[in-house]
Enzyme design. Structure first.
Site, short mmCIF file in Angstrom:
data_model
loop_
_atom_site.label_atom_id
_atom_site.label_comp_id
_atom_site.label_asym_id
_atom_site.label_seq_id
_atom_site.Cartn_x
_atom_site.Cartn_y
_atom_site.Cartn_z
N ASP A 192 -3.87 -0.04 -11.24
CA ASP A 192 -2.75 -0.98 -11.13
C ASP A 192 -2.33 -1.09 -9.67
OD1 ASP A 192 -2.49 -1.52 -13.88
OD2 ASP A 192 -1.35 0.33 -14.16
N ASP A 201 0.95 -0.79 -7.86
CA ASP A 201 2.32 -0.34 -8.09
C ASP A 201 3.21 -0.77 -6.92
OD1 ASP A 201 1.95 1.10 -10.56
OD2 ASP A 201 0.86 2.59 -9.41
#
Length: 216
Positions: free
Chosen positions: A137, A139
């Protein structure tokens, strides 16, 4: 004084204390971290931390297995310097090519908003090691000062989440962080959200957090 995700560099005595307290399995990782002068990341304090003690962490680059997170504690005197998490612009050059253009577009549209990176994206930029994989991901931390900034930032993140694996937190005044995806769902239902702070986690109504923002 320190907020979650801040970056902290230890003094030589601070590293000596951290390495002395570490498990033998983590000795090599801590020695590498010190020799490279890489920063540690401020995390949530342990329940048994002494007054003033700072909870820190580091995570070596994955080597074909699960991620390893190593917890460290430090006294304030052990901190040589610290900074806020990396601005989004500072991590762009370290990212895979397929992310750079859409992330640059996100950055270019975020004028007036504060976006910072943490997690695998930040660690790859800070260390030059390979942290990002197919399931990673991106972040991001978003710091609104006003309700207008909150609305603009949420709209921007939602828009670009269609092309990027965006995740992360909205950080309200007082270092009160809420996962931004959870916030969108909870606000629509006028529900409570999980708030993360250095001292722990708790549930809070969305209206209480909105009240901490300016209206402009």
């Amino acid at each position: 004084m320190y907020a979650r995700h801040d970056l902290v560099w230890l003094t030589a005595p601070g590293w000596l204390a951290a390495r002395a307290a570490a498990a033998p399995a983590h000795a090599e990782a801590l020695a590498r971290w010190q020799s490279e002068d890489w920063p540690l990341t401020v995390r949530r304090d342990d329940a048994d931390c002494a007054p003033g003690q700072l909870g820190l962490g580091l995570s070596p680059a994955p080597a074909g297995g699960a991620k390893v997170r190593i917890a460290v504690r430090a006294a304030p005197a052990d901190v040589a310097r610290s900074t806020a998490p990396l601005p989004l612009k500072a991590v762009l050059a370290a990212l895979p090519g397929w992310w750079r253009l859409p992330l640059r577009a996100l950055h270019d549209e975020s004028l007036g908003l504060t976006l910072r990176a943490y997690g695998s994206v930040a660690l790859q930029a800070l260390t030059g090691q390979d942290y990002i994989g197919p399931a990673s991901d991106i972040d991001l931390l978003f710091y609104p000062n006003t309700e207008r900034q909150l609305r603009a930032g949420l709209a921007l993140l939602t828009k670009h989440a269609g092309a990027l694996p965006l995740d992360g937190e909205v950080v309200f005044p007082g270092d009160r962080a809420v996962a931004w995806k959870e916030w969108i769902v909870a606000e629509a239902r006028q529900a409570r959200v999980l708030v993360k702070e250095r001292g722990g986690v708790r549930l809070a109504p969305v209206n209480a957090l909105l009240a901490s923002l300016g209206a402009a």
